[in-house]
Design a protein around this motif. Structure first.
Motif, PDB file in Angstrom:
ATOM      1  N   ASN A  95       0.829  -1.210   0.000  1.00  0.00           N
ATOM      2  CA  ASN A  95       0.000   0.000   0.000  1.00  0.00           C
ATOM      3  C   ASN A  95       0.864   1.259   0.000  1.00  0.00           C
ATOM      4  O   ASN A  95       2.015   1.234   0.456  1.00  0.00           O
ATOM      5  N   PRO A  96       0.332   2.369  -0.484  1.00  0.00           N
ATOM      6  CA  PRO A  96       1.074   3.634  -0.428  1.00  0.00           C
ATOM      7  C   PRO A  96       1.270   4.092   1.015  1.00  0.00           C
ATOM      8  O   PRO A  96       0.546   3.679   1.923  1.00  0.00           O
ATOM      9  N   LEU A 100       1.350   6.883   3.983  1.00  0.00           N
ATOM     10  CA  LEU A 100       0.705   8.118   4.438  1.00  0.00           C
ATOM     11  C   LEU A 100       1.369   8.548   5.737  1.00  0.00           C
ATOM     12  O   LEU A 100       1.259   7.859   6.754  1.00  0.00           O
ATOM     13  N   PHE A 153      -5.618   0.473   3.653  1.00  0.00           N
ATOM     14  CA  PHE A 153      -5.392   1.119   2.362  1.00  0.00           C
ATOM     15  C   PHE A 153      -4.063   1.871   2.288  1.00  0.00           C
ATOM     16  O   PHE A 153      -3.597   2.179   1.191  1.00  0.00           O
ATOM     17  N   PHE A 154      -3.493   2.177   3.451  1.00  0.00           N
ATOM     18  CA  PHE A 154      -2.232   2.922   3.501  1.00  0.00           C
ATOM     19  C   PHE A 154      -1.321   2.302   4.563  1.00  0.00           C
ATOM     20  O   PHE A 154      -1.802   1.764   5.567  1.00  0.00           O
ATOM     21  N   SER A 156       2.559  10.291   0.532  1.00  0.00           N
ATOM     22  CA  SER A 156       1.436  11.201   0.807  1.00  0.00           C
ATOM     23  C   SER A 156       1.612  11.741   2.218  1.00  0.00           C
ATOM     24  O   SER A 156       1.857  10.972   3.151  1.00  0.00           O
ATOM     25  N   LEU A 172      -9.807   8.018   0.646  1.00  0.00           N
ATOM     26  CA  LEU A 172      -9.843   7.168  -0.535  1.00  0.00           C
ATOM     27  C   LEU A 172     -10.208   7.964  -1.788  1.00  0.00           C
ATOM     28  O   LEU A 172      -9.717   7.678  -2.882  1.00  0.00           O
ATOM     29  N   GLN A 219      -5.863   8.842  -2.053  1.00  0.00           N
ATOM     30  CA  GLN A 219      -5.421   7.598  -2.685  1.00  0.00           C
ATOM     31  C   GLN A 219      -5.146   7.743  -4.198  1.00  0.00           C
ATOM     32  O   GLN A 219      -4.185   7.158  -4.697  1.00  0.00           O
ATOM     33  N   ALA A 268      -1.642   8.779  -4.679  1.00  0.00           N
ATOM     34  CA  ALA A 268      -0.631   8.061  -3.901  1.00  0.00           C
ATOM     35  C   ALA A 268       0.167   7.105  -4.787  1.00  0.00           C
ATOM     36  O   ALA A 268      -0.331   6.562  -5.766  1.00  0.00           O
ATOM     37  N   ALA A 295       2.073   3.591  -4.797  1.00  0.00           N
ATOM     38  CA  ALA A 295       2.181   2.325  -4.083  1.00  0.00           C
ATOM     39  C   ALA A 295       3.621   1.816  -4.095  1.00  0.00           C
ATOM     40  O   ALA A 295       4.426   2.193  -4.961  1.00  0.00           O
TER      41      ALA A 295
END
Length: 344
Positions: free
Chosen positions: A49-50, A52, A77-78, A130, A332, A336, A339, A341
């Motif tokens: 995931n990216p 943050l 998600f992050f 991010s 999101l 996102q 972002a 990944a």
């Protein structure tokens, strides 16, 4: 709650907070930034995931101890990173306060953040990050992005500071109007004694504390509430903190406020007219710690690749705690897409 019951409750929180996915990451590091060791935590269900990175406010008030209240879904998600800034939180216990107090200058915090970001890029093997910043942290992060835009994919301000003096004037006017509307003679009397507010010269920490107290009582810190104790006292139920850690949080708040609050009057980002990466603001409709009007004016005048203000209608200064569902869906929708990944 008695000590044994509190320990049992914290064990339950630790259990539900444990990352158990195959590609998950749950670690803490001590990273030397600007010659000063600082505490860094990294959590997420997949290193694919990216990343943050959160920059906390205060000054001196880390988000990490209470992030368990809202962050767990975000970690799907992050990969979420927090750090306790120099002299604050768990970082306070890693250095002699007497040796670092003179380094507590806004410019040094910016350099620390840039150095941390470079370390994260290497450690997590990503090409950009991010960045999300809260309150005082927005000053540090905005400046870092303008200085080194190559490190970041997007910027998220939460309770953005643009011009500290102007924001204090706007908030104070709101407080006086609210006190008159409520026929709160005690508030009117105490607030009028602060005038002129914020006044010339360095910010007076005592005046700021009185102002902030009334903002909290009137719902400008946490909407619809007369306090924000779930955040301010939240470290008592943090699953990651020891009694010593909690003591350092309190001491770090005192040190950071002592050194940084008098410098706040010099802070203005309004001279920034061009922003090099996508900029998003999450703005609580009822925020009077960092009121919306200066943020809206700045965003409207700003040139950027993309810009957006997301309004949180039922929040004040703490939208991630006050509306965590909206906070997640807004991340999101608006963070996102920009972002980057990690490599697969």
């Amino acid at each position: 709650m008695t000590a044994p019951h509190l320990d049992s409750a914290l064990d339950i929180i630790r259990s539900v907070e444990r990352i158990s996915t195959p590609r998950g990451i749950q670690k803490s590091d001590i990273v030397t930034l600007g010659g000063v060791p600082q505490f860094v935590s990294i959590r997420g269900t997949s290193t694919r995931n990216p990343v943050l990175l959160f920059v906390h406010g205060g000054p001196g008030t880390p988000l990490a101890p209470t992030a368990w209240m809202w962050q767990r879904p975000v970690e799907e998600f992050f990969t979420v990173v927090h750090y306790d800034q120099r002299g604050a939180g768990r970082s306070h216990g890693l250095s002699d306060p007497a040796e670092i107090r003179d380094t507590l200058q806004p410019g040094q915090y910016v350099e620390d953040l840039i150095e941390l970001t470079e370390w994260l890029l290497r450690t997590l093997d990503v090409s950009s990050i991010s960045i999300a910043a809260h309150s005082w942290g927005t000053v540090v992060a905005t400046t870092a992005v303008v200085k080194r835009p190559d490190l970041f994919s997007s910027y998220l301000g939460i309770g953005q500071v643009v011009d500290f003096t102007e924001a204090e004037r706007v908030s104070f006017d709101w407080l006086l109007d609210e006190a008159r509307h409520r026929v709160d003679l005690s508030a009117q009397s105490e607030l009028q004694k602060l005038e002129p507010y914020p006044g010339p010269g360095p910010m007076d920490p005592q005046k700021l504390a009185i102002h902030r107290s009334w903002v909290g009582r009137y719902g400008g810190f946490a909407a619809g509430r007369s306090d924000c104790d779930y955040f301010l006292d939240g470290s008592t139920v943090s699953p990651d903190l020891s009694a010593t850690d909690r003591a350092h949080i309190d001491l770090g708040n005192i040190l950071s406020a002592e050194m940084l609050v008098p410098q706040l009057m010099d802070i203005t980002l309004s001279t920034i007219t061009q922003f090099p990466i996508p900029i998003i603001q999450f703005q609580g409709r009822h925020d009077q710690m960092t009121p919306a009007a200066p943020v809206e004016f700045w965003m409207n005048s700003l040139t950027a690749p993309s810009k957006h203000i997301e309004w949180f209608e039922h929040s004040a200064h703490m939208p991630m705690y006050e509306e965590p569902g909206h906070f997640l869906t807004a991340l999101l929708a608006h963070i996102q897409p920009w972002a980057t990944a990690a490599p697969r």
